[in-house]
Scaffold this active site. Structure first.
Site, PDB file in Angstrom:
ATOM      1  N   ASN A  14      -1.710   2.426   5.708  1.00 32.80           N
ATOM      2  CA  ASN A  14      -0.747   1.066   5.192  1.00 32.80           C
ATOM      3  C   ASN A  14      -0.401   0.424   6.448  1.00 32.80           C
ATOM      4  O   ASN A  14       0.085   1.034   7.381  1.00 32.80           O
ATOM      5  CB  ASN A  14       0.569   1.845   4.579  1.00 32.80           C
ATOM      6  CG  ASN A  14       1.314   0.881   4.284  1.00 32.80           C
ATOM      7  OD1 ASN A  14       0.980  -0.410   3.911  1.00 32.80           O
ATOM      8  ND2 ASN A  14       2.684   1.020   4.323  1.00 32.80           N
ATOM      9  N   GLY A  15      -0.613  -0.761   6.488  1.00 32.25           N
ATOM     10  CA  GLY A  15      -0.217  -1.756   7.620  1.00 32.25           C
ATOM     11  C   GLY A  15      -1.332  -2.632   7.804  1.00 32.25           C
ATOM     12  O   GLY A  15      -2.288  -2.906   7.271  1.00 32.25           O
TER      13      GLY A  15
ATOM     14  N   ARG B 201       4.051  -0.412  -4.642  1.00 32.95           N
ATOM     15  CA  ARG B 201       3.729  -1.002  -3.316  1.00 32.95           C
ATOM     16  C   ARG B 201       2.178  -1.720  -3.127  1.00 32.95           C
ATOM     17  O   ARG B 201       2.072  -2.305  -2.385  1.00 32.95           O
ATOM     18  CB  ARG B 201       3.790   0.251  -2.468  1.00 32.95           C
ATOM     19  CG  ARG B 201       4.805   1.067  -2.598  1.00 32.95           C
ATOM     20  CD  ARG B 201       4.805   2.332  -1.316  1.00 32.95           C
ATOM     21  NE  ARG B 201       4.771   1.586   0.156  1.00 32.95           N
ATOM     22  CZ  ARG B 201       5.839   1.562   0.680  1.00 32.95           C
ATOM     23  NH1 ARG B 201       6.900   1.838   0.297  1.00 32.95           N
ATOM     24  NH2 ARG B 201       5.759   1.222   1.987  1.00 32.95           N
TER      25      ARG B 201
ATOM     26  N   HIS C 179      14.107 -37.961  -3.966  1.00 29.66           N
ATOM     27  CA  HIS C 179      13.272 -38.311  -2.779  1.00 29.66           C
ATOM     28  C   HIS C 179      11.660 -37.912  -2.644  1.00 29.66           C
ATOM     29  O   HIS C 179      11.356 -37.857  -1.887  1.00 29.66           O
ATOM     30  CB  HIS C 179      13.906 -37.618  -1.371  1.00 29.66           C
ATOM     31  CG  HIS C 179      15.339 -38.111  -1.403  1.00 29.66           C
ATOM     32  ND1 HIS C 179      15.640 -39.546  -1.118  1.00 29.66           N
ATOM     33  CD2 HIS C 179      16.771 -37.838  -1.632  1.00 29.66           C
ATOM     34  CE1 HIS C 179      16.872 -39.658  -1.055  1.00 29.66           C
ATOM     35  NE2 HIS C 179      17.653 -38.801  -1.386  1.00 29.66           N
TER      36      HIS C 179
ATOM     37  N   TRP D 278      -2.866  -2.741  -1.467  1.00 25.16           N
ATOM     38  CA  TRP D 278      -2.542  -4.310  -1.727  1.00 25.16           C
ATOM     39  C   TRP D 278      -3.314  -4.847  -0.555  1.00 25.16           C
ATOM     40  O   TRP D 278      -3.078  -4.635   0.566  1.00 25.16           O
ATOM     41  CB  TRP D 278      -1.007  -4.568  -1.431  1.00 25.16           C
ATOM     42  CG  TRP D 278      -0.594  -5.580  -1.528  1.00 25.16           C
ATOM     43  CD1 TRP D 278      -0.170  -6.531  -2.629  1.00 25.16           C
ATOM     44  CD2 TRP D 278      -0.490  -6.885  -0.428  1.00 25.16           C
ATOM     45  NE1 TRP D 278       0.191  -7.778  -2.601  1.00 25.16           N
ATOM     46  CE2 TRP D 278       0.116  -7.934  -1.147  1.00 25.16           C
ATOM     47  CE3 TRP D 278      -0.707  -6.839   0.907  1.00 25.16           C
ATOM     48  CZ2 TRP D 278       0.276  -8.987  -0.577  1.00 25.16           C
ATOM     49  CZ3 TRP D 278      -0.179  -7.937   1.674  1.00 25.16           C
ATOM     50  CH2 TRP D 278       0.054  -8.958   0.938  1.00 25.16           C
TER      51      TRP D 278
ATOM     52  N   CYS E  94       0.963  -1.156   0.019  1.00 24.23           N
ATOM     53  CA  CYS E  94       0.170   0.108   0.064  1.00 24.23           C
ATOM     54  C   CYS E  94       0.833   1.349  -0.003  1.00 24.23           C
ATOM     55  O   CYS E  94       1.995   1.397   0.759  1.00 24.23           O
ATOM     56  CB  CYS E  94      -0.728   0.086   1.255  1.00 24.23           C
ATOM     57  SG  CYS E  94      -2.100  -1.203   1.428  1.00 24.23           S
TER      58      CYS E  94
ATOM     59  N   GLU F 295      16.458 -18.944  -6.446  1.00 33.67           N
ATOM     60  CA  GLU F 295      16.094 -17.911  -7.220  1.00 33.67           C
ATOM     61  C   GLU F 295      15.384 -17.942  -8.488  1.00 33.67           C
ATOM     62  O   GLU F 295      14.415 -17.111  -8.812  1.00 33.67           O
ATOM     63  CB  GLU F 295      17.343 -17.018  -7.021  1.00 33.67           C
ATOM     64  CG  GLU F 295      17.270 -15.531  -7.561  1.00 33.67           C
ATOM     65  CD  GLU F 295      16.102 -14.733  -6.725  1.00 33.67           C
ATOM     66  OE1 GLU F 295      15.648 -15.240  -5.725  1.00 33.67           O
ATOM     67  OE2 GLU F 295      15.711 -13.619  -7.450  1.00 33.67           O
TER      68      GLU F 295
END
Ligand code: AGP
Length: 590
Positions: A95-96, A27, A486, A71, A2, A463
């Site tokens: 935001n949070g 964001r 495996h 978000w 956010c 990665e």
């Protein structure tokens, strides 16, 4: 996650807020909204989707306002869950995550208040109304005292048309002073070019921005703050002729590596840090996502060059695993943004338990740097693409420099020479890596993909797999080559793409055994190798030949074709590689 913006000044607020939101869109980008206060009335526009959906819909007048790009955490991406949230005289962007919002919401509902969204954030507007007795700052003070969790808040109140209020706890928030007025944003670049003074709010701080003044408060008392000294991060860069930031940023890998190599021994600024390095007996690395993979690469390098034990833990696990810190423990927190909530919490915990904490970050004024004893800055330049590319190579350059320095201080030689060759080698790999396009087209329709490697190659496998899954949405796994048999081998069928990374000569035959096992089951193998003798093997469908470098440093090169593979596969599947669904660049929630 956010992005929030705020403005109060002489100019119309809407275009300024829109511009700031566009710069913060990395964001979060599932919905956006703006509230402008004009002649005592709030005009609020909220839209599902990206910031551009707001264009043409905003109130042209009004010179104070707040904005948000979301978000989703609580409540699906939708117009009603988009911010700002309004209740009574207050409009709020947040935001949070508010961890106690269920209890707070129940309390408000028991008073008969109706909620219009499923968000935790709407609770803040309700509490502000409840505590308001004519003084909005005091209402904000009382409201934040009730909140548990993380928040950056920007607040408007219809009774205070000449004020914009801010509060911060564990989510970044910057206030700025410019010619045209005063500004607020989650991150510096949203304010670049507009402000000559920038201030970062610390946890527990509130601010009131008026048309003429900027005041900060802590515990009800006004406090003095020093402005930030921001030299390195300018405006959001352009795409520079590339279709996507991700591809542009891959083009900057060479300079990111060159700028992030550090000679700890000869640079005076590392004098105190060098003393810590000499006393270090054990290293713990904490990080998330790509930065966690940097930690794994660093473990291989530090243990093999300096023979110092290293443990690497995903930050969100570290914070709950009751970590043991003994004398001589150095904790390295790796984070491109320096704002990842889990990494910050892990670093904080390590510090509380007595560790020396060094931050490896690309953002020197971030929350992580505030709590760390030492800051080791990667100089990758701003990274906009949500998928980390050049910042990963830069982290490896810095962490490999650290490994070399630790080795030197233990009388084991340093390998700086080998490191200095890497920027030029990376340019060669980059031009070769374009050749991966065909393989990308070939796997775009696959059900899943696998990446295997042994030793340091395992880190590149992890990665490569993360990159592929996050932007192409193709399910993928990165595995130590020997582990395939495996369980995961059961998933290999005719045509399943498997990328094998092969740069460790002592382990090459072993990894080729795994490749043969894959081939025998119909798997389609792409070999990324620095060992030319393996490219002609019948099991290999396609190969990318890397230049040789010191083997333990090889992930810094071998990851480049894998980043490229992810990029072209994402394009072939019709995805926007810069803004993958459900993700955001900076993960500021737990
Ligand atoms: C990588 O491509 C990611 N999008 C993600 O895994 C990222 O590396 C992670 O969220 C950590 O971010 P940080 O480096 O800013 O802490």
């Amino acid at each position: 996650m956010c992005g929030i913006v705020g403005y109060i000044g002489k100019a119309p607020a809407a275009p300024i807020l829109l511009d700031g939101l566009k710069k913060l869109e990395y964001r979060g980008y599932d919905s956006a909204g703006v509230a402008v206060l004009h002649e005592g009335k709030l005009s609020v526009v909220r839209k599902k989707g990206r910031v551009k959906e707001l264009e043409g819909c905003l109130e042209p007048t009004g010179s104070v306002g707040i904005g948000h790009t979301r978000w989703a955490t609580h409540g699906e991406p939708s117009e009603r869950n988009a911010h700002p949230h309004v209740y009574g005289k207050f409009a709020v962007v947040h935001n949070g995550i508010l961890e106690n919002y269920h209890a707070l919401k129940r309390e408000c509902e028991e008073r008969g208040e109706e909620f219009l969204s499923e968000t935790d954030s709407e609770t803040v507007a309700h509490l502000l109304s409840f505590y308001y007795e004519g003084d909005a700052l005091s209402a904000l003070q009382k409201t934040t005292a009730r909140l548990k969790g993380s928040y950056a808040l920007a607040v408007l109140c219809t009774d205070h048309p000449d004020s914009l209020f801010l509060a911060r706890e564990k989510s970044p928030l910057i206030a700025g002073v410019g010619e045209e007025g005063l500004y607020a944003a989650s991150d510096v670049p949203a304010l670049a070019g507009k402000c000559h003074l920038l201030y970062s709010l610390s946890d527990g701080e509130l601010a009131e921005l008026t048309r003429k003044s900027l005041r900060f408060f802590r515990g009800g008392e006004e406090i003095e703050k020093l402005p930030l000294c921001v030299e390195t991060m300018g405006d959001i860069p352009e795409k520079g002729g590339y279709a996507h930031y991700m591809r542009k940023e891959m083009g900057e890998i060479g300079s990111a590596i060159a700028n992030s190599l550090v000679d700890f021994a000869s640079e005076e600024r590392f004098f105190d840090f060098n003393r810590v390095l000499c006393q270090t007996e054990y290293i713990q690395i904490v990080a998330c996502g790509t930065a966690y993979h940097s930690g794994i690469a660093a473990k291989y390098a530090i243990e093999s060059l300096a023979r110092i034990p290293v443990d690497v833990t995903v930050a969100s696990e570290y914070r709950y695993c009751d970590p043991i810190i003994r004398a001589g423990t150095l904790v390295i927190a790796v984070s491109q943004s320096g704002e990842t909530a889990d990494t910050i919490a892990a670093a904080r915990l390590a510090k509380e338990r007595g560790a020396t904490v060094a931050a490896v970050t690309n953002v020197p004024y971030s929350s992580l740097t505030e709590i760390s004893d030492f800051v080791l800055e990667t100089r990758a330049g701003r990274e906009i693409g949500v998928a980390a590319t050049k910042s990963f190579n830069a982290q490896l350059a810095l962490l490999y420099s650290l490994a070399a320095e630790l080795a030197r201080t233990r009388g084991r030689g340093g390998n700086f020479q080998a490191l200095r060759l890497i920027p030029a080698l990376s340019e060669r790999v980059l031009s070769e890596a374009e050749g991966i396009k065909n393989f990308a087209l070939g796997i775009a329709g696959a059900k899943s993909a696998y990446f295997i490697g042994r030793g340091a190659d395992y880190c590149a496998a992890l990665e490569g797999s993360l990159k592929l899954k996050e932007i192409s949405y193709l399910p993928s796994e990165g595995y130590p080559a020997g582990e395939l048999k495996h369980g995961t081998l059961a998933l290999i069928e005719k045509g399943t793409p498997v990328v094998a990374i092969l740069t460790q000569s002592a382990l090459a035959e072993k990894t080729m055994n795994s490749v043969s096992e894959v081939y025998a089951r119909g798997g389609k193998v792409l070999l990324v190798t620095s060992l030319p003798e393996y490219t002609d093997r019948k099991e290999v469908e396609e190969s990318i030949l890397l230049p040789r470098c010191e083997e333990v440093f090889s992930p810094i090169l071998s990851v480049i074709p894998l980043q490229m593979l992810a990029y072209y596969t994402a394009l072939a599947r019709g995805n926007d590689p810069d803004k993958p669904r459900n993700l955001a660049k900076s993960v500021t929630v737990e």
